[in-house]
Each structure stands twice: as C-alpha cells, then as structure tokens.
Design an enzyme around this catalytic site. Sequence first.
Site, PDB file in Angstrom:
ATOM      1  N   TYR A  66     126.250  56.863  94.243  1.00  0.00           N
ATOM      2  CA  TYR A  66     126.719  55.477  94.422  1.00  0.00           C
ATOM      3  C   TYR A  66     127.752  55.428  95.542  1.00  0.00           C
ATOM      4  O   TYR A  66     128.627  56.307  95.622  1.00  0.00           O
ATOM      5  CB  TYR A  66     127.376  54.952  93.135  1.00  0.00           C
ATOM      6  CG  TYR A  66     126.594  53.810  92.533  1.00  0.00           C
ATOM      7  CD1 TYR A  66     126.335  52.659  93.270  1.00  0.00           C
ATOM      8  CD2 TYR A  66     126.096  53.872  91.236  1.00  0.00           C
ATOM      9  CE1 TYR A  66     125.596  51.616  92.742  1.00  0.00           C
ATOM     10  CE2 TYR A  66     125.361  52.841  90.695  1.00  0.00           C
ATOM     11  CZ  TYR A  66     125.116  51.707  91.444  1.00  0.00           C
ATOM     12  OH  TYR A  66     124.388  50.687  90.926  1.00  0.00           O
ATOM     13  N   GLU A  97     129.045  51.996  97.060  1.00  0.00           N
ATOM     14  CA  GLU A  97     129.320  50.604  97.484  1.00  0.00           C
ATOM     15  C   GLU A  97     130.524  50.571  98.427  1.00  0.00           C
ATOM     16  O   GLU A  97     131.524  51.246  98.177  1.00  0.00           O
ATOM     17  CB  GLU A  97     129.597  49.738  96.260  1.00  0.00           C
ATOM     18  CG  GLU A  97     128.325  49.394  95.500  1.00  0.00           C
ATOM     19  CD  GLU A  97     128.586  48.619  94.229  1.00  0.00           C
ATOM     20  OE1 GLU A  97     129.711  48.139  94.028  1.00  0.00           O
ATOM     21  OE2 GLU A  97     127.640  48.506  93.428  1.00  0.00           O
ATOM     22  N   ASP A 113     114.381  39.043 115.519  1.00  0.00           N
ATOM     23  CA  ASP A 113     113.822  39.915 114.482  1.00  0.00           C
ATOM     24  C   ASP A 113     112.797  40.793 115.208  1.00  0.00           C
ATOM     25  O   ASP A 113     111.685  40.367 115.496  1.00  0.00           O
ATOM     26  CB  ASP A 113     113.148  39.063 113.399  1.00  0.00           C
ATOM     27  CG  ASP A 113     112.458  39.928 112.348  1.00  0.00           C
ATOM     28  OD1 ASP A 113     112.324  41.151 112.560  1.00  0.00           O
ATOM     29  OD2 ASP A 113     112.038  39.369 111.320  1.00  0.00           O
ATOM     30  N   THR A 168     113.117  46.217 110.739  1.00  0.00           N
ATOM     31  CA  THR A 168     112.776  47.192 109.712  1.00  0.00           C
ATOM     32  C   THR A 168     112.833  48.561 110.384  1.00  0.00           C
ATOM     33  O   THR A 168     112.902  48.660 111.619  1.00  0.00           O
ATOM     34  CB  THR A 168     111.353  46.986 109.157  1.00  0.00           C
ATOM     35  OG1 THR A 168     110.451  46.944 110.259  1.00  0.00           O
ATOM     36  CG2 THR A 168     111.248  45.712 108.349  1.00  0.00           C
ATOM     37  N   LYS A 191     108.163  50.522 110.720  1.00  0.00           N
ATOM     38  CA  LYS A 191     106.955  50.138 111.457  1.00  0.00           C
ATOM     39  C   LYS A 191     106.846  51.051 112.684  1.00  0.00           C
ATOM     40  O   LYS A 191     106.620  52.243 112.535  1.00  0.00           O
ATOM     41  CB  LYS A 191     107.008  48.652 111.808  1.00  0.00           C
ATOM     42  CG  LYS A 191     107.009  47.736 110.567  1.00  0.00           C
ATOM     43  CD  LYS A 191     106.937  46.281 110.935  1.00  0.00           C
ATOM     44  CE  LYS A 191     106.821  45.365 109.737  1.00  0.00           C
ATOM     45  NZ  LYS A 191     108.118  45.009 109.144  1.00  0.00           N
ATOM     46  N   ARG A 215     110.966  53.193 104.702  1.00  0.00           N
ATOM     47  CA  ARG A 215     110.987  51.748 104.474  1.00  0.00           C
ATOM     48  C   ARG A 215     112.426  51.295 104.354  1.00  0.00           C
ATOM     49  O   ARG A 215     113.193  51.851 103.556  1.00  0.00           O
ATOM     50  CB  ARG A 215     110.254  51.382 103.181  1.00  0.00           C
ATOM     51  CG  ARG A 215     108.842  51.884 103.083  1.00  0.00           C
ATOM     52  CD  ARG A 215     108.064  51.175 102.018  1.00  0.00           C
ATOM     53  NE  ARG A 215     107.658  49.882 102.517  1.00  0.00           N
ATOM     54  CZ  ARG A 215     106.681  49.694 103.411  1.00  0.00           C
ATOM     55  NH1 ARG A 215     106.005  50.704 103.894  1.00  0.00           N
ATOM     56  NH2 ARG A 215     106.378  48.488 103.821  1.00  0.00           N
TER      57      ARG A 215
HETATM   58  N1  DSN Z   1     104.570  42.718 105.935  1.00  0.00           N
HETATM   59  C1  DSN Z   1     104.986  42.904 107.294  1.00  0.00           C
HETATM   60  C2  DSN Z   1     103.820  42.909 108.220  1.00  0.00           C
HETATM   61  O1  DSN Z   1     102.790  43.378 107.818  1.00  0.00           O
HETATM   62  O2  DSN Z   1     103.933  42.466 109.349  1.00  0.00           O
HETATM   63  C3  DSN Z   1     105.975  41.929 107.643  1.00  0.00           C
HETATM   64  O3  DSN Z   1     106.897  41.828 106.622  1.00  0.00           O
END
Ligand code: DSN
Length: 393
Positions: free
Chosen positions: A45, A47, A198, A224, A227, A233
């Site tokens: 933990y 925080e 974003d 994110t 990707k 993730r």
């Molecule tokens: N789910 C993602 C995508 O496939 O683009 C976006 O959140």
Amino acid sequence: MASKVFDFIAQEQERQKNTVELIASENFVSEDVLRAVGSCLTNKYSEGYPAQRELGNKGRYYGGCHVVDQLEEYCVQKWKEVFHTDYHVNVQPHSGASANQVAYTAVLKPGDTILAMNLNNGGHLTHGSAVNFSGRIYNACFYDVDENGCIDYDAMERIAHEVKPQLILAGASAYSRIIDFERFAKVAKDVGAYFMVDMAHIAGLVAGGEHPSPFGLADLVSTTTHKTLRGPRGGMVFCKPELAKKLDSAVFPGLQGGPLQHVIAGKAVAAEEACTKEYREYIHNVVVNCKAMCDEFLAMGYDVVTGGTDNHLFLLDLTKTGLTGKAVQEELDRNGITLNKNCVPNEKRSPMQASGVRIGTAAMTTHGFTAEDFRAVAHRIDAVIKKMMAENQ
Ligand code: DSN
C-alpha cells in the site's frame, strides 16, 4: 491444489499464440514487463506520493514505502525521458478512462463544457459520451469528420467559438490520420480553453517520432500504457508544471486510493524499453506495416475510411459488401484472426453491428510480422469476406 485460474491462463496463452492479433489497441508485453507486474509489489500500500517530489508532497500514508518511493520516482523520470519533456507526470492512474477522469477533474468543474471528437466517428466513450461519466458530469459538445473521414478542423474551430468550451480535447480511438495538434492548440488559445490531448492510441508513435508530439502545445496529455507503448494495462497523465499540484490532487485523494505499484513497476520497465533504438525501429515498422496492409486492401478494391493511414491502424468500410462488422469479426475469429467491429463515418447500423472493422499492426509487429506478412493476412481476410458474401447471395 493448483488453482483453476492457471487453466484459464494457459488457455489464453494458447489463444494468443495461435491467433493473428489485429486489435489496434492491443500489444504483447516483454517478459520483463510481465515479471514486474506479477511481482511482490502487488502487496504494498502506498497512498500519497514520494515525499521528495518537487511539489512539496508530504509523503505516503503508510510506512515501509522507501522502496516504492524510489520506484515511482524512477518511473516518472523515465517517462519524461521517453517523451523528451519537462512536463509533470502522474503515473498512478489505473487505466485510460481513469487518466481522462483525472485530467478533467484537475481543471474542470461539473457542468463545464468540453469539446471533443464525436464517438461515432472515431472519438472515445470518455470524451463526453452520454452513457459515460464524462457526458453526465460535463456539458459535452462534439466536432466531427468531413466527407473524407478526416477531422473537420474548420467546423471544430467554428463550434469552439460558438460553445466556448473550458477544455478542447484532441485524440481518438479509431482515427488513422495525423492529428494537427498545432491547429487545436491555436483554437484553444483563441477561446481561452485548456487544451488536452488523449494520445492513448498514438503514444508509441509520439515516443518513436512517427507522429508529431503534443508536448509544448497541450496543457494536459493523457495516455494508456498498454497500446502502442507496449507496457502493462494502465494510464498516465502529463501536464504543464503549473498544473502539477491540481493533477496530483485529482488522482489522490480525488479519485483513487492506493496506487498499483506492481503496475507502476511494469510502466517503468516499458519506459526503459521505449528509450531504446530497438523500440524506435519497432514503432517505425508498425507504421510501415500498417500502410502496406492498408494499401493491399485498397488495391483489392476495399473502401478504407479517409482513403489510407498515417499511423498504426485503419478502418475498412464494409458497407458495399452488405456484411456487418460484427459478422466479419466473428467469422475472422473462427479463422484465427482477431480484430474488432467498428462504426464508420455516418454509420447507419448500431455500434453492436457496425459497418466496418478496425485493423491495427502494433501487436503482430511485436511478433516479428513484416509488411509481406501483413499483405498475406489482408488476403486471408479478403478470402473470408468473399466467402461470406458468396454465402449471403
Ligand atoms: N478500448 C480501447 C480501444 O480499443 O481503442 C479504447 O479504450
């Protein structure tokens, strides 16, 4: 007794090994990222923030944080290195959706107006959709694409002057062209709005120099990490230094409790990897492969939204085949190819059916696919579609 869960993991490992993975938002992480995420850091933990941060943070709310303090600081420094930026970065957001919620919370109040890309034509649920927190808390207005499927920048500018948003958002989850951040930044400045990007989908391309960078232009940059960045993730938000305190407070105590230090460790490993020459070559190949595959579909007579691609993905418009995106997705699943159905501009079908499919090259490029391999996959997909069309007659 061994947990049943390991059967599921073994099955999923088999599935991942035996399918051609074309979901544009997925990738395969390295063994080191897996090791970090599966480590004992999940037990801790923490925080709060490391006390020595430049913001005068008072530290954590738990003892025993001297190791994770160093880890989180290291992660922060590595991501600044990846993007060659002196922006502040918070690496604690649990996901892309959390990252966007954090960014909004940092600079907006409920009822404020945001201007973002229409979900139907490439945007994201968290960019103001009525069924998402973003559309319920904020007054969401949208810009759209033109008749070629490209962002209609003139209309965006006009709408911005009409609705006077507090925040303008650039970024998409199904858009295959370079985004003109400079144009967005200028419009945001003209109307006195915060400018947020974003970059979840294209972050890896930004890191590798294959897409113009939003740093220096945007007030806030969310992403994110799983990707094109090929990490675990999770999410992150960068901001101009003057917004740092607001951003950190929005994450904790605003929206989250304990950070996932095992995931932060995975993010740090991914950042180390993203600094390498191999990663830059990888990202370059993702883009080269995507163009090669897209061109193959065009040569076979398919309709591609915007007529091509500049990044890691493209959208096939299946309208003239008479097939739904859902049916094609499911049939390809049965043929060992994984992708997702997607709406096309001016979609007539529901999103659950959709008239298109989205194709990305990030994951299979990690597995060593070349342009030639992707061209061959295009022909495999074409054969499945032709068979479906013949059966429909
Ligand atoms: N789910 C993602 C995508 O496939 O683009 C976006 O959140």
